[in-house]
Design a protein around this motif. Structure first.
Motif, short mmCIF file in Angstrom:
data_model
loop_
_atom_site.label_atom_id
_atom_site.label_comp_id
_atom_site.label_asym_id
_atom_site.label_seq_id
_atom_site.Cartn_x
_atom_site.Cartn_y
_atom_site.Cartn_z
N ARG A 138 -36.23 -7.35 28.22
CA ARG A 138 -36.45 -8.59 28.14
C ARG A 138 -37.27 -8.68 26.45
O ARG A 138 -36.75 -9.79 25.92
CB ARG A 138 -37.41 -9.05 29.04
N GLU A 139 -37.95 -8.04 26.15
CA GLU A 139 -38.75 -8.19 24.81
C GLU A 139 -37.77 -7.81 23.73
O GLU A 139 -37.73 -8.72 22.65
CB GLU A 139 -39.78 -7.26 24.67
N VAL A 140 -36.77 -6.99 23.95
CA VAL A 140 -35.72 -6.95 22.89
C VAL A 140 -34.82 -8.16 22.77
O VAL A 140 -34.72 -8.71 21.57
CB VAL A 140 -34.70 -5.66 23.23
N MET A 141 -34.41 -8.87 24.08
CA MET A 141 -33.66 -10.19 23.81
C MET A 141 -34.46 -11.19 23.13
O MET A 141 -33.95 -12.08 22.41
CB MET A 141 -33.23 -10.57 25.32
N GLN A 142 -35.87 -11.27 23.45
CA GLN A 142 -36.55 -12.29 22.97
C GLN A 142 -36.86 -11.98 21.33
O GLN A 142 -36.66 -13.03 20.59
CB GLN A 142 -37.94 -12.24 23.40
N SER A 143 -36.76 -10.62 20.82
CA SER A 143 -36.93 -10.62 19.51
C SER A 143 -35.74 -10.93 18.87
O SER A 143 -35.57 -11.44 17.70
CB SER A 143 -37.20 -9.06 19.25
N TYR A 144 -34.44 -11.12 19.51
CA TYR A 144 -33.12 -11.65 18.88
C TYR A 144 -33.27 -13.07 18.74
O TYR A 144 -32.56 -13.49 18.21
CB TYR A 144 -31.94 -11.20 19.81
N GLY A 145 -34.21 -13.78 19.53
CA GLY A 145 -34.24 -15.07 19.47
C GLY A 145 -33.88 -16.05 20.75
O GLY A 145 -33.90 -17.15 20.74
N PHE A 146 -33.57 -15.21 21.97
CA PHE A 146 -33.52 -15.78 23.24
C PHE A 146 -34.94 -16.11 23.79
O PHE A 146 -35.72 -15.26 23.98
CB PHE A 146 -32.75 -14.72 24.24
N GLN A 147 -35.16 -17.48 24.25
CA GLN A 147 -36.51 -17.75 24.43
C GLN A 147 -36.88 -17.91 25.71
O GLN A 147 -37.93 -17.88 26.17
CB GLN A 147 -36.63 -19.12 23.81
N ASN A 148 -35.67 -17.85 26.78
CA ASN A 148 -35.92 -18.22 27.95
C ASN A 148 -34.94 -17.05 28.90
O ASN A 148 -34.16 -17.37 29.36
CB ASN A 148 -35.47 -19.66 28.46
N VAL A 149 -35.54 -15.71 28.96
CA VAL A 149 -34.90 -14.67 29.51
C VAL A 149 -35.53 -14.28 31.00
O VAL A 149 -36.65 -14.38 31.17
CB VAL A 149 -34.96 -13.56 28.75
N TYR A 150 -34.51 -14.06 31.81
CA TYR A 150 -35.19 -13.84 33.33
C TYR A 150 -34.26 -12.65 33.56
O TYR A 150 -33.06 -12.37 33.00
CB TYR A 150 -34.81 -15.04 34.24
N THR A 151 -34.69 -11.90 34.51
CA THR A 151 -34.09 -10.43 34.82
C THR A 151 -34.02 -10.48 36.33
O THR A 151 -34.43 -11.48 37.05
CB THR A 151 -35.11 -9.38 34.72
N ALA A 152 -32.98 -9.59 36.89
CA ALA A 152 -32.71 -9.47 38.28
C ALA A 152 -33.99 -9.20 38.98
O ALA A 152 -34.17 -9.50 40.33
CB ALA A 152 -31.78 -8.20 38.48
N LEU A 153 -34.92 -8.40 38.34
CA LEU A 153 -36.25 -8.02 38.87
C LEU A 153 -37.21 -9.39 39.35
O LEU A 153 -37.78 -9.53 40.41
CB LEU A 153 -37.06 -7.11 37.95
N ASP A 154 -36.92 -10.24 38.38
CA ASP A 154 -37.37 -11.66 38.59
C ASP A 154 -37.20 -12.39 39.97
O ASP A 154 -37.82 -12.89 40.71
CB ASP A 154 -37.53 -12.60 37.46
N LEU A 155 -35.69 -12.27 39.93
CA LEU A 155 -35.07 -12.87 41.35
C LEU A 155 -35.43 -12.13 42.47
O LEU A 155 -35.60 -12.70 43.16
CB LEU A 155 -33.70 -13.06 40.93
N HIS A 156 -35.29 -11.16 42.28
CA HIS A 156 -35.76 -10.26 43.63
C HIS A 156 -37.07 -10.33 44.08
O HIS A 156 -37.36 -10.22 45.04
CB HIS A 156 -35.46 -8.52 43.35
N ALA A 157 -38.08 -10.30 43.09
CA ALA A 157 -39.44 -10.42 43.30
C ALA A 157 -39.57 -11.90 43.98
O ALA A 157 -40.16 -12.09 45.01
CB ALA A 157 -40.26 -10.36 42.31
N HIS A 158 -38.69 -12.89 43.48
CA HIS A 158 -38.87 -14.15 44.15
C HIS A 158 -38.27 -14.36 45.62
O HIS A 158 -38.79 -15.23 46.34
CB HIS A 158 -38.15 -15.23 43.02
N ALA A 159 -37.11 -13.53 45.94
CA ALA A 159 -36.59 -13.94 46.85
C ALA A 159 -36.18 -12.22 47.42
O ALA A 159 -35.02 -11.93 47.50
CB ALA A 159 -35.34 -14.70 46.95
N PRO A 160 -37.14 -11.64 48.13
CA PRO A 160 -36.96 -10.29 48.62
C PRO A 160 -35.52 -9.86 49.54
O PRO A 160 -35.05 -9.26 49.58
CB PRO A 160 -38.15 -9.82 49.26
N ALA A 161 -35.49 -11.13 50.20
CA ALA A 161 -34.12 -10.95 51.22
C ALA A 161 -32.88 -11.17 50.39
O ALA A 161 -31.94 -10.85 51.12
CB ALA A 161 -34.31 -12.06 52.19
N ALA A 162 -32.74 -11.60 49.15
CA ALA A 162 -31.56 -11.66 48.46
C ALA A 162 -31.09 -10.12 48.15
O ALA A 162 -29.79 -10.09 48.07
CB ALA A 162 -31.91 -12.08 46.90
N TRP A 163 -32.07 -9.21 48.21
CA TRP A 163 -31.41 -7.78 48.15
C TRP A 163 -32.46 -6.95 49.11
O TRP A 163 -33.36 -6.47 48.69
CB TRP A 163 -31.32 -7.25 46.74
#
Length: 387
Positions: free
Chosen positions: A149-174
């Motif tokens: 995520r930090e690499v993508m932000q260094s490229y200029g992407f300001q709003n990066v989310y990961t699969a880990l974020d979504l999994h933590a938000h909704a454990p039943a998703a996986w």
């Protein structure tokens, strides 16, 4: 739609390098006719591009021939001349500056970050499209050090989310695994019912195929890109699919295991098939990395800049006018050799990685077929310099 968007974005990918080439310090000091005459009289400058895995390294181990090959390019050659070189890998997962430090330590030569092109480096070209929009990033390290995520932000992407974020938000998703407590401090917490993902970027190889496949398909099948929703069955699917980009397409790659491993290309095929079976539609995607031309455009301009900065005035002018004579050294015929052949570079196929003689002749014919990278460098120099 994705292809046209990429075409627009690819222009910006080279804009920085092109701007450097047109800066006042690099402006031609001769009239264009003089440059033309000069380039006719000078030998085309020589440069090299190296794959890493299977060419310079086998897994974590540096091949002994690699150090000797690079010493030749550092000036241990008949002309006592430094020859510019870059690294083009379909690997990645960390910032180019971190990869440059690793390579300098392992190969025992100076390496700067502008000598390193990783699979996701050219994803910088997507910043004009998605720099300020929510994107789902897949693959690469999800926690420090070298968090993707930090690499993508260094490229200029300001709003990066990961699969880990979504999994933590909704454990039943996986439900087949849980977020490790050590990962929780690095989770980005949001109300994902209010987030509309604009695109999916497979930044690097997935560490969890099952989880990541599920979440990618969830977003592709979602209503307006909102995680945890599904497009209403009573409404036709939208004409425009949420864009998905893959940093490279290697089906196979080589490390220190005795048999080649599946790469991101295999992961893409798996997702395409699941998407087809769940929607009845073909998935549209864009693939970066070797052998795709945008990566070679980027690399060729990078080598031109290295030649200009390393050369005397006259050679620099010739480099601007005619460009380098580049040799791509790789172990994978489908990425390294095909990309070089399609772009018009010379190529050397080595036997230290994916390619094996017992599998039959290569699908894409290299300029030379040699045992290792040292032999590739020696033979290429002999041919170019007519030694």
């Amino acid at each position: 739609m994705l292809r046209s968007s990429l075409s627009r974005a690819s222009t910006s990918c080279l804009r920085g390098l092109s701007a450097a080439a047109s800066s006042s310090s690099l402006q031609p000091r001769f009239l264009s006719s003089s440059v033309s005459r000069l380039s006719d009289n000078l030998q085309k400058p020589l440069a090299f591009a190296f794959d890493i895995d299977g060419v310079l390294k086998a897994g974590p181990n540096v091949l002994p021939e690699a150090k000797r090959a690079l010493q030749i390019l550092e000036g241990n050659n008949p002309r006592k001349q430094k020859i510019p070189y870059i690294f083009i890998t379909n690997g990645g997962g960390k910032h180019e500056s971190a990869r440059a430090k690793d390579l300098a330590r392992e190969l025992e030569v100076p390496v700067t970050q502008d000598q390193v092109i990783q699979a996701h480096t050219v994803m910088k070209s997507l910043v004009p499209l998605y720099g300020d929009k929510p994107i789902l990033m897949i693959g690469g390290p999800e926690t420090p050090p070298n968090a993707a995520r930090e690499v993508m932000q260094s490229y200029g992407f300001q709003n990066v989310y990961t699969a880990l974020d979504l999994h933590a938000h909704a454990p039943a998703a996986w439900p087949f695994s849980t977020v490790h407590p050590d990962q929780l401090p690095y989770v980005r917490r949001e109300d994902f019912s209010k987030i509309r993902f604009a695109a999916i970027l497979v930044f690097h190889d997935s560490r969890e195929w099952g989880r990541d496949t599920q979440i990618i398909i969830d977003i592709l099948r979602s209503h307006n890109g909102v995680f945890g929703t599904e497009h209403p069955p009573t409404e036709p699917l939208p004409d425009k699919q949420i864009p998905i980009y893959f940093s490279h397409g290697d089906l196979l790659w080589g490390n220190d295991h005795s048999v080649v491993r599946f790469g991101q290309g295999a992961f893409r095929l798996a997702i395409e098939n699941v998407y087809k079976h769940t929607t009845g539609r073909d998935m549209e995607s864009v693939v970066f990395g070797k052998p795709h031309r945008i990566t070679y455009d980027y690399a060729n301009e990078l080598l031109r800049q290295h030649l200009i900065s390393m050369s005397g005035a006259e050679t620099a002018e010739a480099a601007k006018a005619v460009g380098p004579s580049v040799w791509m050294v790789g172990d994978n015929t489908e990425s390294d050799i095909k990309g070089a052949v399609d772009f018009g570079w010379s190529s050397a196929l080595v036997r230290t990685g994916v390619y094996k003689d017992h599998n039959g002749p290569p699908n894409h014919k290299p300029t030379i077929l040699v045992d290792n990278v040292e032999q590739a460098v020696i033979e290429a120099i002999q041919r170019e310099w007519k030694l």
